[in-house]
Design a protein around this motif. Structure first.
Motif, short mmCIF file in Angstrom:
data_model
loop_
_atom_site.label_atom_id
_atom_site.label_comp_id
_atom_site.label_asym_id
_atom_site.label_seq_id
_atom_site.Cartn_x
_atom_site.Cartn_y
_atom_site.Cartn_z
N ASP A 42 0.80 -1.22 0.00
CA ASP A 42 0.00 0.00 0.00
C ASP A 42 0.84 1.28 0.00
OD1 ASP A 42 -2.25 -1.52 0.04
OD2 ASP A 42 -2.99 -0.86 2.00
N VAL A 43 2.14 1.16 0.20
CA VAL A 43 2.98 2.36 0.33
C VAL A 43 3.00 3.11 -1.01
CG1 VAL A 43 5.27 3.26 0.82
CG2 VAL A 43 4.38 1.31 2.13
N PRO A 44 2.46 4.34 -1.06
CA PRO A 44 2.42 5.09 -2.32
C PRO A 44 3.73 5.85 -2.56
CG PRO A 44 1.33 6.36 -0.62
CD PRO A 44 1.80 5.08 0.04
N ARG A 45 4.07 6.04 -3.81
CA ARG A 45 5.28 6.80 -4.15
C ARG A 45 4.97 8.13 -4.82
NH1 ARG A 45 8.61 4.94 -0.58
NH2 ARG A 45 8.54 2.66 -0.50
N SER A 46 3.69 8.39 -5.04
CA SER A 46 3.28 9.66 -5.65
C SER A 46 1.93 10.06 -5.09
CB SER A 46 3.19 9.52 -7.17
OG SER A 46 2.13 8.65 -7.52
N ARG A 47 1.51 11.27 -5.37
CA ARG A 47 0.20 11.74 -4.89
C ARG A 47 -0.93 11.00 -5.59
NH1 ARG A 47 3.81 15.50 -4.58
NH2 ARG A 47 3.90 16.87 -2.75
N ALA A 48 -0.76 10.73 -6.88
CA ALA A 48 -1.80 9.99 -7.60
C ALA A 48 -1.98 8.60 -6.99
CB ALA A 48 -1.42 9.88 -9.08
N ALA A 49 -0.88 7.94 -6.64
CA ALA A 49 -0.96 6.62 -6.02
C ALA A 49 -1.60 6.71 -4.64
CB ALA A 49 0.44 6.01 -5.93
N PHE A 50 -1.31 7.79 -3.91
CA PHE A 50 -1.90 7.98 -2.59
C PHE A 50 -3.41 8.16 -2.70
CE2 PHE A 50 -2.01 10.79 1.44
CZ PHE A 50 -2.19 9.69 2.25
N GLU A 51 -3.83 8.97 -3.68
CA GLU A 51 -5.27 9.17 -3.88
C GLU A 51 -5.96 7.86 -4.23
OE1 GLU A 51 -8.42 11.53 -6.79
OE2 GLU A 51 -6.30 12.14 -6.77
#
Length: 383
Positions: A183-192
């Motif tokens: 689940d660890v995102p590397r960008s804002r799009a991935a976090f959203e």
């Protein structure tokens, strides 16, 4: 007039200091020695920084007479204790009165005290870059050409009145023990995408700053919007996750450490990285789409009662030694000739420094601020 042995010793000492070799034809030795005594004693007590102009001896002597410097700062004292101790070691005759304030309180206090012509902070140091620039723009700072200016990048200086002391990333912090690795995102799009696809799991377990009450939080959000208007989609995802809002870094990161929150969006990198060194459960992400790089801005107040002492402290914070002391607390240096701690700066490809200057003032316009926060609130409430 006969010259006593003590005076001769002073003259001999003065002659050993290159900038104080007397001209034999201009004044008798004892008279020149008397004229040079204050600056000479200041140099002996504190030490002239290497490469500084000769006139700096006058600044040191004046600071010695002032005896203290009052600092208004948003930086936690424990983060700068090393730098302050090193400063006091160099200038033992100066007492440092360090007062921690939240950015809106600091800003309003400087204005109120200055207007009333009351004593205010001598050195004003805040991470709310836009509020600091507004203080300069509205005439609450005084100009000073620091001898360290040639060693600073252009983005870190404005009008010789605002000085970027650090270059710190804005990050996403998370609890490695509780967030699944996938689940660890590397960008804002991935976090959203993560928040929208796993809304039930992350509901009530994400934190960020409240831009209505936090000057730093408002600055980061407006800079996000300037970089990409898509950030309002992320704001909507945060709202759907019932984001927890904070006014300062301490409670924001305490949420992550305790496990009440799993992510902290737009956390100040220095605090998050320092926490990660103490707690292996804390992870830090510098988003690959862009990583904002912000600075703690220092200025000398217009109504400073100890302006010379403030100059000494500002110069020290901008010096190689001062920057190294700050870097040890993960406050990455603004100087490019001082190495940051490993991992405390983003790669150049994703770094987006927030430049000092009038552009930061635009979002402080009352109508524009109200409109921006209304749009933020609308996005936050979207389901």
């Amino acid at each position: 007039m006969a010259i006593g042995p003590h005076t001769m010793r002073v003259i001999g000492l003065l002659r050993k200091i290159p900038c104080f070799v007397p001209r034999r034809q201009s004044l008798r030795p004892w008279r020149r020695a008397l004229l040079l005594l204050p600056a000479a004693f200041a140099l002996i007590a504190a030490g002239q920084p290497r490469g500084y102009p000769r006139s700096y001896a006058d600044t040191i002597a004046a600071a010695r007479r002032e005896g203290a410097v009052v600092v208004y700062s948003t930086t936690d004292r424990h983060e700068v204790v090393g730098a302050l101790n090193a400063f006091r070691k160099r200038y033992p005759f100066l007492r440092v009165d360090y007062r921690e304030l939240e950015s809106p309180t600091l800003y309003n206090r400087v204005i109120a005290e200055s207007r009333a012509r009351k004593p205010t902070g001598d050195l004003i140091w805040s991470s709310a870059m836009d509020l600091q620039i507004k203080l300069v723009n509205d005439g609450y700072a005084q100009a000073y050409a620091s001898p360290e200016k040639p060693y600073l990048p252009d983005w870190a200086i404005w009008k010789n009145e605002a000085w970027g002391v650090t270059a710190e990333p804005v990050v996403i912090a998370y609890n490695k023990r509780l967030v699944p690795p996938r689940d660890v995102p590397r960008s804002r799009a991935a976090f959203e995408r993560l928040l929208r696809s796993n809304a039930a799991f992350y509901r009530g377990r994400v934190s960020t700053y409240d831009p209505r009450l936090s000057g730093f939080g408002y600055l980061q959000l407006t800079q996000d919007y300037h970089a990409s208007r898509d950030v309002m989609g992320l704001v909507g995802a945060l709202g759907a996750a019932r984001v927890r809002l904070h006014t300062s870094s301490g409670p924001l990161l305490a949420d992550i450490e305790s496990g009440r929150s799993l992510f902290a969006y737009n956390a100040l990198g220095s605090y998050a990285l320092e926490l990660a060194t103490r707690n292996p459960d804390i992870g830090v992400i510098m988003p690959s789409d862009y990583t904002l790089v912000v600075s703690r801005i220092a200025l000398i107040a217009r109504e400073a009662r100890q302006p010379n002492a403030a100059k000494l402290l500002l110069d020290f914070l901008l010096s190689v030694e001062g920057q190294r002391q700050l870097a040890r607390a993960y406050m990455a240096p603004s100087r490019e000739d001082v190495a940051p701690l490993a991992g405390s700066k983003p790669p150049p490809s994703s770094a987006r420094p927030v430049k000092l200057g009038p552009a930061l003032l635009a979002n402080l316009d009352r109508i524009r601020r109200e409109r921006f926060l209304a749009n933020w609130q609308t996005a936050l409430n979207e389901k």
